[in-house]
Design an enzyme around this catalytic site. Sequence first.
Site, PDB file in Angstrom:
ATOM      1  N   TYR A  96      60.065  46.184   6.064  1.00  0.00           N
ATOM      2  CA  TYR A  96      59.395  45.450   7.142  1.00  0.00           C
ATOM      3  C   TYR A  96      59.210  43.992   6.756  1.00  0.00           C
ATOM      4  O   TYR A  96      59.385  43.093   7.574  1.00  0.00           O
ATOM      5  CB  TYR A  96      58.041  46.106   7.463  1.00  0.00           C
ATOM      6  CG  TYR A  96      58.196  47.467   8.098  1.00  0.00           C
ATOM      7  CD1 TYR A  96      58.310  47.597   9.476  1.00  0.00           C
ATOM      8  CD2 TYR A  96      58.254  48.617   7.322  1.00  0.00           C
ATOM      9  CE1 TYR A  96      58.464  48.845  10.064  1.00  0.00           C
ATOM     10  CE2 TYR A  96      58.413  49.869   7.899  1.00  0.00           C
ATOM     11  CZ  TYR A  96      58.520  49.977   9.267  1.00  0.00           C
ATOM     12  OH  TYR A  96      58.687  51.204   9.845  1.00  0.00           O
ATOM     13  N   ASN A 120      61.213  49.181  19.882  1.00  0.00           N
ATOM     14  CA  ASN A 120      62.643  49.034  20.104  1.00  0.00           C
ATOM     15  C   ASN A 120      63.112  50.067  21.135  1.00  0.00           C
ATOM     16  O   ASN A 120      63.026  51.266  20.887  1.00  0.00           O
ATOM     17  CB  ASN A 120      63.384  49.246  18.768  1.00  0.00           C
ATOM     18  CG  ASN A 120      64.882  49.328  18.924  1.00  0.00           C
ATOM     19  OD1 ASN A 120      65.455  48.846  19.886  1.00  0.00           O
ATOM     20  ND2 ASN A 120      65.525  49.960  17.954  1.00  0.00           N
ATOM     21  N   CYS A 128      66.731  50.510  13.967  1.00  0.00           N
ATOM     22  CA  CYS A 128      65.369  50.511  13.420  1.00  0.00           C
ATOM     23  C   CYS A 128      65.169  51.628  12.407  1.00  0.00           C
ATOM     24  O   CYS A 128      64.254  51.570  11.588  1.00  0.00           O
ATOM     25  CB  CYS A 128      64.331  50.565  14.534  1.00  0.00           C
ATOM     26  SG  CYS A 128      64.519  51.936  15.659  1.00  0.00           S
ATOM     27  N   HIS A 129      66.045  52.642  12.417  1.00  0.00           N
ATOM     28  CA  HIS A 129      65.949  53.727  11.436  1.00  0.00           C
ATOM     29  C   HIS A 129      66.248  53.245  10.026  1.00  0.00           C
ATOM     30  O   HIS A 129      65.910  53.917   9.060  1.00  0.00           O
ATOM     31  CB  HIS A 129      66.882  54.897  11.826  1.00  0.00           C
ATOM     32  CG  HIS A 129      68.328  54.521  11.914  1.00  0.00           C
ATOM     33  ND1 HIS A 129      68.869  53.962  13.053  1.00  0.00           N
ATOM     34  CD2 HIS A 129      69.336  54.606  11.017  1.00  0.00           C
ATOM     35  CE1 HIS A 129      70.156  53.730  12.851  1.00  0.00           C
ATOM     36  NE2 HIS A 129      70.470  54.113  11.619  1.00  0.00           N
ATOM     37  N   GLU A 155      74.658  57.969   7.483  1.00  0.00           N
ATOM     38  CA  GLU A 155      75.176  56.667   7.076  1.00  0.00           C
ATOM     39  C   GLU A 155      75.355  56.547   5.566  1.00  0.00           C
ATOM     40  O   GLU A 155      75.823  55.526   5.076  1.00  0.00           O
ATOM     41  CB  GLU A 155      74.237  55.562   7.572  1.00  0.00           C
ATOM     42  CG  GLU A 155      74.202  55.446   9.073  1.00  0.00           C
ATOM     43  CD  GLU A 155      73.321  54.312   9.572  1.00  0.00           C
ATOM     44  OE1 GLU A 155      72.825  53.518   8.739  1.00  0.00           O
ATOM     45  OE2 GLU A 155      73.142  54.201  10.794  1.00  0.00           O
TER      46      GLU A 155
END
Length: 174
Positions: A96, A120, A128-129, A155
Amino acid sequence: MYFTSVDSPLGPLLLSAGLDGALTSLSVPGQKGGRTVQDDWRRDPGPFRAAREQLAAYFAGDLEEFRLELRAEGTPFRTRVWDALDTVPYGATTTYGEIAARAGAVRAAVRAVGGAIGANPLLIVRPCHRVIGADGSLTGYAGGLERKVRLLTLEGAMEGSPAGTPRKAADVGV
């Protein structure tokens, strides 16, 4: 406003688009603050062809970067935060505080940055993940922490134990 539903490993995704076809939201079932179909919305899968194809390729592990026209409405601050999210590469995470810096906000604005990230409207396509706590912990995700883990695992951003340890963008040369 147009909408459609797309099947995914995370459950049915609700997509909405403006009359120009730009994607305005992507929500998962039970999402905190997620969009819901309104009476004046029109079901039409036509404007979502590219989104459907790219989401299928992403979930198959064949797409690392979405190339869709996005149009999310938010304050100038939220827009800067969302733009900063778009810079976090596939397979990496950031904090963040790092998003605050990228958005031109002071580190003390981390709480406000978290609020903007939580608002979002374009989950998955606006990543945002990929945002984690400064201590490496998996913090809140509007779509639920289980989905966050699934996306980061897909990912390749999770390593180690079954709970995993997120890889930070700095660890992958970003």
